[in-house]
Design a protein around this motif. Structure first.
Motif, PDB file in Angstrom:
ATOM      1  N   MET A   1     -14.535   1.761 -52.967  1.00  0.00           N
ATOM      2  CA  MET A   1     -14.831   3.186 -53.023  1.00  0.00           C
ATOM      3  C   MET A   1     -16.225   3.440 -52.471  1.00  0.00           C
ATOM      4  SD  MET A   1     -14.093   5.695 -56.164  1.00  0.00           S
ATOM      5  CE  MET A   1     -15.486   5.113 -57.048  1.00  0.00           C
ATOM      6  N   LEU A  85      -4.152  -3.544 -59.564  1.00  0.00           N
ATOM      7  CA  LEU A  85      -3.287  -2.401 -59.874  1.00  0.00           C
ATOM      8  C   LEU A  85      -1.841  -2.610 -59.436  1.00  0.00           C
ATOM      9  CD1 LEU A  85      -5.645   0.560 -58.966  1.00  0.00           C
ATOM     10  CD2 LEU A  85      -4.944  -0.175 -61.239  1.00  0.00           C
ATOM     11  N   TYR A  95       6.847  -3.679 -63.169  1.00  0.00           N
ATOM     12  CA  TYR A  95       5.668  -2.980 -62.641  1.00  0.00           C
ATOM     13  C   TYR A  95       5.363  -1.720 -63.444  1.00  0.00           C
ATOM     14  CZ  TYR A  95       5.827  -6.111 -58.693  1.00  0.00           C
ATOM     15  OH  TYR A  95       5.801  -7.232 -57.919  1.00  0.00           O
ATOM     16  N   GLN A  96       6.107  -1.536 -64.541  1.00  0.00           N
ATOM     17  CA  GLN A  96       5.914  -0.339 -65.369  1.00  0.00           C
ATOM     18  C   GLN A  96       4.713  -0.551 -66.291  1.00  0.00           C
ATOM     19  OE1 GLN A  96       8.360   2.546 -65.603  1.00  0.00           O
ATOM     20  NE2 GLN A  96       8.550   1.755 -63.546  1.00  0.00           N
TER      21      GLN A  96
ATOM     22  N   VAL B 186      -9.680   5.835 -49.535  1.00  0.00           N
ATOM     23  CA  VAL B 186     -10.480   5.025 -50.454  1.00  0.00           C
ATOM     24  C   VAL B 186     -11.375   5.911 -51.324  1.00  0.00           C
ATOM     25  CG1 VAL B 186     -12.039   3.060 -50.649  1.00  0.00           C
ATOM     26  CG2 VAL B 186     -10.478   3.202 -48.714  1.00  0.00           C
ATOM     27  N   CYS B 187     -12.398   6.490 -50.719  1.00  0.00           N
ATOM     28  CA  CYS B 187     -13.466   7.146 -51.486  1.00  0.00           C
ATOM     29  C   CYS B 187     -13.024   8.360 -52.318  1.00  0.00           C
ATOM     30  CB  CYS B 187     -14.607   7.524 -50.569  1.00  0.00           C
ATOM     31  SG  CYS B 187     -15.143   6.147 -49.552  1.00  0.00           S
ATOM     32  N   GLY B 190     -11.962   8.409 -56.515  1.00  0.00           N
ATOM     33  CA  GLY B 190     -12.770   8.405 -57.734  1.00  0.00           C
ATOM     34  C   GLY B 190     -13.469   9.713 -58.034  1.00  0.00           C
ATOM     35  N   PHE B 191     -13.405  10.681 -57.114  1.00  0.00           N
ATOM     36  CA  PHE B 191     -14.186  11.898 -57.287  1.00  0.00           C
ATOM     37  C   PHE B 191     -13.299  13.067 -57.704  1.00  0.00           C
ATOM     38  CE2 PHE B 191     -16.805   9.094 -54.938  1.00  0.00           C
ATOM     39  CZ  PHE B 191     -18.085   9.362 -55.369  1.00  0.00           C
ATOM     40  N   LEU B 212       0.070  -0.261 -51.757  1.00  0.00           N
ATOM     41  CA  LEU B 212      -0.449  -1.524 -52.296  1.00  0.00           C
ATOM     42  C   LEU B 212      -1.826  -1.826 -51.722  1.00  0.00           C
ATOM     43  CD1 LEU B 212       2.737  -3.778 -52.101  1.00  0.00           C
ATOM     44  CD2 LEU B 212       1.992  -2.249 -53.925  1.00  0.00           C
ATOM     45  N   PRO B 215      -4.416   1.009 -53.624  1.00  0.00           N
ATOM     46  CA  PRO B 215      -3.780   1.360 -54.903  1.00  0.00           C
ATOM     47  C   PRO B 215      -4.538   2.430 -55.695  1.00  0.00           C
ATOM     48  CG  PRO B 215      -4.813  -0.809 -55.042  1.00  0.00           C
ATOM     49  CD  PRO B 215      -4.881  -0.394 -53.601  1.00  0.00           C
ATOM     50  N   ASP B 216      -5.866   2.492 -55.546  1.00  0.00           N
ATOM     51  CA  ASP B 216      -6.617   3.449 -56.371  1.00  0.00           C
ATOM     52  C   ASP B 216      -6.177   4.879 -56.098  1.00  0.00           C
ATOM     53  OD1 ASP B 216      -8.499   1.694 -57.782  1.00  0.00           O
ATOM     54  OD2 ASP B 216      -9.064   1.168 -55.741  1.00  0.00           O
ATOM     55  N   ARG B 219      -2.705   5.571 -57.473  1.00  0.00           N
ATOM     56  CA  ARG B 219      -2.735   5.640 -58.926  1.00  0.00           C
ATOM     57  C   ARG B 219      -3.335   6.973 -59.379  1.00  0.00           C
ATOM     58  NH1 ARG B 219      -5.265   4.016 -63.862  1.00  0.00           N
ATOM     59  NH2 ARG B 219      -7.293   3.522 -63.001  1.00  0.00           N
ATOM     60  N   ARG B 247       5.453   3.374 -56.771  1.00  0.00           N
ATOM     61  CA  ARG B 247       5.740   3.315 -58.213  1.00  0.00           C
ATOM     62  C   ARG B 247       5.199   2.037 -58.837  1.00  0.00           C
ATOM     63  NH1 ARG B 247      10.827   6.132 -56.780  1.00  0.00           N
ATOM     64  NH2 ARG B 247      10.445   8.299 -57.397  1.00  0.00           N
ATOM     65  N   ARG B 248       5.008   0.990 -58.005  1.00  0.00           N
ATOM     66  CA  ARG B 248       4.405  -0.234 -58.535  1.00  0.00           C
ATOM     67  C   ARG B 248       2.990   0.032 -59.012  1.00  0.00           C
ATOM     68  NH1 ARG B 248       5.307  -5.537 -54.788  1.00  0.00           N
ATOM     69  NH2 ARG B 248       3.499  -6.251 -55.947  1.00  0.00           N
ATOM     70  N   VAL B 249       2.230   0.816 -58.253  1.00  0.00           N
ATOM     71  CA  VAL B 249       0.845   1.077 -58.669  1.00  0.00           C
ATOM     72  C   VAL B 249       0.754   2.279 -59.604  1.00  0.00           C
ATOM     73  CG1 VAL B 249      -0.232   0.031 -56.658  1.00  0.00           C
ATOM     74  CG2 VAL B 249       0.273   2.452 -56.614  1.00  0.00           C
ATOM     75  N   PRO B 251       3.624   4.105 -62.033  1.00  0.00           N
ATOM     76  CA  PRO B 251       5.015   4.327 -62.462  1.00  0.00           C
ATOM     77  C   PRO B 251       5.367   5.801 -62.650  1.00  0.00           C
ATOM     78  CG  PRO B 251       3.958   2.638 -63.810  1.00  0.00           C
ATOM     79  CD  PRO B 251       2.882   3.236 -62.955  1.00  0.00           C
ATOM     80  N   GLN B 252       4.351   6.655 -62.883  1.00  0.00           N
ATOM     81  CA  GLN B 252       4.627   8.072 -63.179  1.00  0.00           C
ATOM     82  C   GLN B 252       4.662   8.953 -61.934  1.00  0.00           C
ATOM     83  OE1 GLN B 252       2.587   6.732 -65.993  1.00  0.00           O
ATOM     84  NE2 GLN B 252       4.575   6.825 -66.978  1.00  0.00           N
TER      85      GLN B 252
END
Lengths: 113, 286
Positions: A1, A85, A95-96, B186-187, B190-191, B212, B215-216, B219, B247-249, B251-252
């Motif tokens: 980041m 992650l 992966y859940q 990427v950046c 987080g913001f 993958l 992932p951040d 997610r 969904r791997r990184v 699930p919701q």
């Protein structure tokens, strides 16, 4: 980041604390960085050195405590260790996984004199 | 300047004007460290180990003290994001933060979405790019108000920039705010900008493994739009695998397959937006 913005954020927090405390010098800054936080530690060290120049934090040691990643596996219904992650549950391979810890970035404390 | 992603401060422009400084006006900020070395040409007659701030001495320990801070590194940004979020709640505004890599088709998707909404919903757009106001001009051509934030060397929008932008835009109550972030997977993850949701846009001309690799971002997003789906017949892209990876990184994560060109999936996306707007209006606390 984005380590430069993070380093600037750290300096702001430290400057606030130094103003409130009235200390003369900061010897070390202790950070707590989660294993799953989106931060590259070496890049953060590089940026920290750059942005602390000519501030009260200049010359301070940067100490990083890494906290382990944790998650809740919905299949196992239990806490599991998460190192990345995109990784599967080490127990059932699902992966859940909901990350529950190790994704924070905090300024923990300062060593001052 | 950050050598990793080219980010730095002092070059941000909102609608072509300089960003206001973050410190309160009139409050001088002491940046220079006090001198720690003094001339030392005499011999001390006594050595006082208890004169330091700690007032005591233990073998091997210095007079340094520990000051507990325990604050998140992003707490300044999060405070600005909190102010933005309260503003949105007070005014019933549904704010979305659209994130993707450059070239995923964000602006085209926005233009098509605004045209499809056809004035049925009051909306405004904040465009984030390093340079140029090309994107804001494209949005303004639809008739919707748009403000361009140029981040200069910056690689993401932050909550302070967006806070200033929303006050310049004079947003309507009960409206939709679309914030198109700088093209960067990427950046911006987080913001927090104060948005209701981050929406990640992945186009089928990229790789199935993008979720993958980054992932951040996936997610942090609540919705993924799999864009340019009209190109699927011509590409060796496994859409189901891309969705599985997302969904791997996360699930919701919700996923909508969409094509800004043919309009496929557009109705589902607009329905999702309208649903969010209704919720924001119902939750309004003036």
């Amino acid at each position: 980041m984005h380590e430069m913005s993070l380093a600037e954020g750290i300096v702001q927090l430290v400057e606030d604390a130094v103003r409130a405390d009235g200390c003369a010098r900061v010897r070390a800054v202790w950070l707590e960085i989660g294993q799953l936080a989106a931060v590259e530690k070496e890049s953060l060290r590089f940026c920290f050195d750059a942005v602390t120049r000519d501030t009260v934090v200049e010359g301070a040691r940067l100490e990083i405590i890494e906290t382990p990643g944790q998650g809740w596996c919905m299949k196992c219904e239990g806490n599991v260790a998460v190192t990345a992650l995109y990784e599967a549950c080490p127990v059932c391979g699902s992966y859940q996984i909901q990350v529950t810890g190790g994704d924070a970035m905090r300024v923990k404390e300062l060593e001052v004199e | 300047m950050c050598t990793t992603c080219g980010c730095g401060s002092g070059q941000t422009l909102i609608g072509g004007h300089q960003l206001k400084p973050r410190s309160k006006p009139g409050v001088p900020v002491q940046y220079r460290a006090p001198a720690t070395k003094t001339a030392h040409d005499h011999i001390h007659e006594a050595m006082d180990f208890g004169a330091g701030p700690a007032g005591a001495h233990a073998p091997g320990l210095s007079q340094a003290r520990m000051v507990r801070i325990e604050r998140d590194i992003l707490s300044k940004n999060d405070a600005y994001a909190g102010e933005n979020r309260s503003y949105f709640i007070r005014h019933g505004i549904f704010a979305l933060n659209l994130v993707s890599s450059p070239g995923s088709g964000k602006t085209t998707l926005l233009v098509k979405s605004i045209n499809a909404l056809n004035g049925g919903l009051p909306l405004a757009v904040i465009e984030g790019d390093q340079q140029t106001d090309n994107d804001a001009a494209r949005i303004r051509a639809t008739g919707a108000p748009a403000l361009q934030i140029n981040t200069g060397k910056g690689c993401h929008l932050d909550a302070h920039m967006v806070g200033q932008a929303i006050h310049q835009l004079h947003l309507q109550d009960d409206s939709l705010l679309l914030i198109e972030n700088v093209g960067n997977l990427v950046c911006p993850a987080g913001f927090d900008l104060g948005e209701a949701h981050k929406v990640a846009i992945l186009s089928v001309t990229e790789g199935e493994d993008k979720p993958l690799k980054y992932p951040d971002m996936f997610r942090a997003a609540d919705l993924m739009l799999l864009n340019k789906c009209d190109l699927l017949p011509y590409l060796d892209f496994d859409a189901a695998l891309a969705e599985e990876n997302a969904r791997r990184v996360n699930p919701q994560i919700q996923i909508i397959r969409i094509s800004a060109t043919t309009g496929e999936g557009m109705e589902a996306w607009l329905k999702w937006i309208r649903g969010g707007c209704r919720k924001a209006i119902a939750a309004k606390r003036p």
